[in-house]
Design a protein around this motif. Structure first.
Motif, PDB file in Angstrom:
ATOM      1  N   GLU A  19       3.833  -2.426 -11.498  1.00 43.37           N
ATOM      2  CA  GLU A  19       3.905  -2.619 -10.043  1.00 43.37           C
ATOM      3  C   GLU A  19       3.616  -1.309  -9.309  1.00 43.37           C
ATOM      4  OE1 GLU A  19       6.464  -3.512 -12.173  1.00 43.37           O
ATOM      5  OE2 GLU A  19       6.007  -5.655 -12.203  1.00 43.37           O
ATOM      6  N   ALA A  22      -0.117  -0.544  -9.593  1.00 45.41           N
ATOM      7  CA  ALA A  22      -0.915  -1.351  -8.660  1.00 45.41           C
ATOM      8  C   ALA A  22      -0.810  -0.799  -7.241  1.00 45.41           C
ATOM      9  CB  ALA A  22      -0.456  -2.808  -8.712  1.00 45.41           C
ATOM     10  N   GLU A  23       0.374  -0.357  -6.852  1.00 42.45           N
ATOM     11  CA  GLU A  23       0.579   0.201  -5.508  1.00 42.45           C
ATOM     12  C   GLU A  23      -0.181   1.515  -5.336  1.00 42.45           C
ATOM     13  OE1 GLU A  23       2.129   0.587  -1.587  1.00 42.45           O
ATOM     14  OE2 GLU A  23       1.731  -1.097  -2.925  1.00 42.45           O
ATOM     15  N   VAL A  25      -2.903   2.458  -6.961  1.00 43.79           N
ATOM     16  CA  VAL A  25      -4.330   2.116  -6.905  1.00 43.79           C
ATOM     17  C   VAL A  25      -4.678   1.523  -5.543  1.00 43.79           C
ATOM     18  CG1 VAL A  25      -6.116   0.595  -7.863  1.00 43.79           C
ATOM     19  CG2 VAL A  25      -4.589   1.858  -9.394  1.00 43.79           C
ATOM     20  N   ARG A  26      -3.847   0.605  -5.052  1.00 41.13           N
ATOM     21  CA  ARG A  26      -4.106  -0.030  -3.749  1.00 41.13           C
ATOM     22  C   ARG A  26      -4.168   1.024  -2.650  1.00 41.13           C
ATOM     23  NH1 ARG A  26      -1.986  -0.869   0.694  1.00 41.13           N
ATOM     24  NH2 ARG A  26       0.062  -0.079   0.131  1.00 41.13           N
ATOM     25  N   ARG A  27      -3.205   1.932  -2.649  1.00 42.62           N
ATOM     26  CA  ARG A  27      -3.164   2.962  -1.602  1.00 42.62           C
ATOM     27  C   ARG A  27      -4.367   3.901  -1.686  1.00 42.62           C
ATOM     28  NH1 ARG A  27       2.784   5.372  -1.817  1.00 42.62           N
ATOM     29  NH2 ARG A  27       1.831   6.832  -0.356  1.00 42.62           N
ATOM     30  N   TYR A  28      -4.751   4.289  -2.912  1.00 46.57           N
ATOM     31  CA  TYR A  28      -5.913   5.169  -3.070  1.00 46.57           C
ATOM     32  C   TYR A  28      -7.172   4.458  -2.590  1.00 46.57           C
ATOM     33  CZ  TYR A  28      -9.472   8.184  -5.018  1.00 46.57           C
ATOM     34  OH  TYR A  28     -10.567   8.999  -5.155  1.00 46.57           O
ATOM     35  N   GLN A  29      -7.344   3.209  -2.984  1.00 46.37           N
ATOM     36  CA  GLN A  29      -8.540   2.469  -2.584  1.00 46.37           C
ATOM     37  C   GLN A  29      -8.550   2.156  -1.092  1.00 46.37           C
ATOM     38  OE1 GLN A  29      -8.473  -0.711  -5.496  1.00 46.37           O
ATOM     39  NE2 GLN A  29      -9.869   0.425  -6.821  1.00 46.37           N
ATOM     40  N   ALA A  30      -7.369   2.172  -0.465  1.00 45.70           N
ATOM     41  CA  ALA A  30      -7.288   1.959   0.981  1.00 45.70           C
ATOM     42  C   ALA A  30      -7.646   3.231   1.751  1.00 45.70           C
ATOM     43  CB  ALA A  30      -5.888   1.495   1.366  1.00 45.70           C
ATOM     44  N   VAL A  57     -10.326   3.339 -11.876  1.00 49.47           N
ATOM     45  CA  VAL A  57     -10.617   3.616 -10.475  1.00 49.47           C
ATOM     46  C   VAL A  57     -11.703   4.685 -10.396  1.00 49.47           C
ATOM     47  CG1 VAL A  57      -9.664   4.487  -8.302  1.00 49.47           C
ATOM     48  CG2 VAL A  57      -8.262   3.056  -9.809  1.00 49.47           C
ATOM     49  N   TYR A  72      -8.711   6.446   7.215  1.00 47.36           N
ATOM     50  CA  TYR A  72      -7.317   6.103   6.927  1.00 47.36           C
ATOM     51  C   TYR A  72      -6.410   6.573   8.060  1.00 47.36           C
ATOM     52  CZ  TYR A  72      -2.817   5.864   4.613  1.00 47.36           C
ATOM     53  OH  TYR A  72      -1.510   5.577   4.319  1.00 47.36           O
TER      54      TYR A  72
END
Length: 77
Positions: A19, A22-23, A25-30, A57, A72
């Motif tokens: 979890e 995933a968070e 990765v999500r934040r980096y990709q955002a 990634v 961002y």
């Protein structure tokens, strides 16, 4: 000819849970920067960059990172 040593992993830093991973990765990709993420996570930059690469990634280059950082900041104001 001597074989080079295997890359060393920092064993002091615990691996994140699926979890948390995933968070991250999500934040980096955002568009969040490696610098900001590593500061919040309390891990070395090389640890974070290595893990992001291990997780599949694609890391941003300098120009792309600056552009993502501006976008961002604009979204999070």
């Amino acid at each position: 000819m001597k074989t080079p040593p295997a890359p060393r992993r920092n064993t002091d830093t615990p691996e994140p849970t699926p979890e948390q991973r995933a968070e991250i990765v999500r934040r980096y990709q955002a568009g969040e920067s490696v610098y900001k993420l590593r500061r919040e996570l309390g891990v070395p930059e090389t640890w974070l960059r290595t893990r992001l690469g291990d997780w599949g990634v694609t890391l941003r280059g300098y120009a792309e990172a600056r552009k993502a950082s501006r976008e961002y900041r604009r979204r999070t104001r």
